[in-house]
Design a protein around this motif. Structure first.
Motif, PDB file in Angstrom:
ATOM      1  N   TYR A  60       0.856  -1.179   0.000  1.00  0.00           N
ATOM      2  CA  TYR A  60       0.000   0.000   0.000  1.00  0.00           C
ATOM      3  C   TYR A  60       0.893   1.230   0.000  1.00  0.00           C
ATOM      4  O   TYR A  60       1.921   1.267   0.668  1.00  0.00           O
ATOM      5  N   SER A  78      -6.062  -1.156  -1.489  1.00  0.00           N
ATOM      6  CA  SER A  78      -6.669   0.167  -1.667  1.00  0.00           C
ATOM      7  C   SER A  78      -6.531   1.047  -0.431  1.00  0.00           C
ATOM      8  O   SER A  78      -6.784   2.242  -0.486  1.00  0.00           O
ATOM      9  N   SER A  79      -6.112   0.453   0.695  1.00  0.00           N
ATOM     10  CA  SER A  79      -5.931   1.225   1.930  1.00  0.00           C
ATOM     11  C   SER A  79      -4.930   0.514   2.829  1.00  0.00           C
ATOM     12  O   SER A  79      -4.667  -0.689   2.672  1.00  0.00           O
ATOM     13  N   GLU A 112      -5.509  -0.160   5.889  1.00  0.00           N
ATOM     14  CA  GLU A 112      -6.308  -1.138   6.638  1.00  0.00           C
ATOM     15  C   GLU A 112      -6.448  -2.445   5.853  1.00  0.00           C
ATOM     16  O   GLU A 112      -6.267  -3.529   6.407  1.00  0.00           O
ATOM     17  N   GLU A 113      -6.753  -2.357   4.565  1.00  0.00           N
ATOM     18  CA  GLU A 113      -6.871  -3.568   3.744  1.00  0.00           C
ATOM     19  C   GLU A 113      -5.545  -4.319   3.698  1.00  0.00           C
ATOM     20  O   GLU A 113      -5.509  -5.542   3.815  1.00  0.00           O
TER      21      GLU A 113
END
Length: 99
Positions: free
Chosen positions: A12, A38-39, A41-42
């Protein structure tokens, strides 16, 4: 490590183009398939091993984002007293090894 356990790369970046470039370069260098999350967190949700590298002074992940089964975190960007990549609650809940 890949001979013992299969790895898939996830990365990321705040800059999407840099993330794509990193994924391509690391995939070629390591021979491991990389995808771009995409983040942050992901990326954390998908990872058993996290490597953080940032020049910033803000934390880059949250405890709630980490797998409950455990995760290895290699934090290499916190090289000065003003930098802190890993939140205090993650440090408190961790087995900590310093080198």
């Amino acid at each position: 490590a890949a001979a013992v356990r299969p790895f898939k790369g996830v990365c990321y970046s705040l800059d999407e183009a840099m993330g794509e470039s990193f994924a391509e370069e690391m995939g070629e260098e390591l021979g491991v398939s990389f995808t771009v999350a995409s983040s942050a967190e992901e990326c954390c949700n998908l990872s058993d091993v996290l490597f953080t590298q940032t020049p910033g002074s803000s934390t880059v992940l949250e405890k709630e984002w980490l797998k409950e089964s455990g995760v290895t975190i290699i934090a290499s960007g916190s090289d000065q007293p003003t930098k802190q990549e890993i939140p205090n609650d993650v440090l408190k809940a961790s087995k900590y090894i310093s080198d």
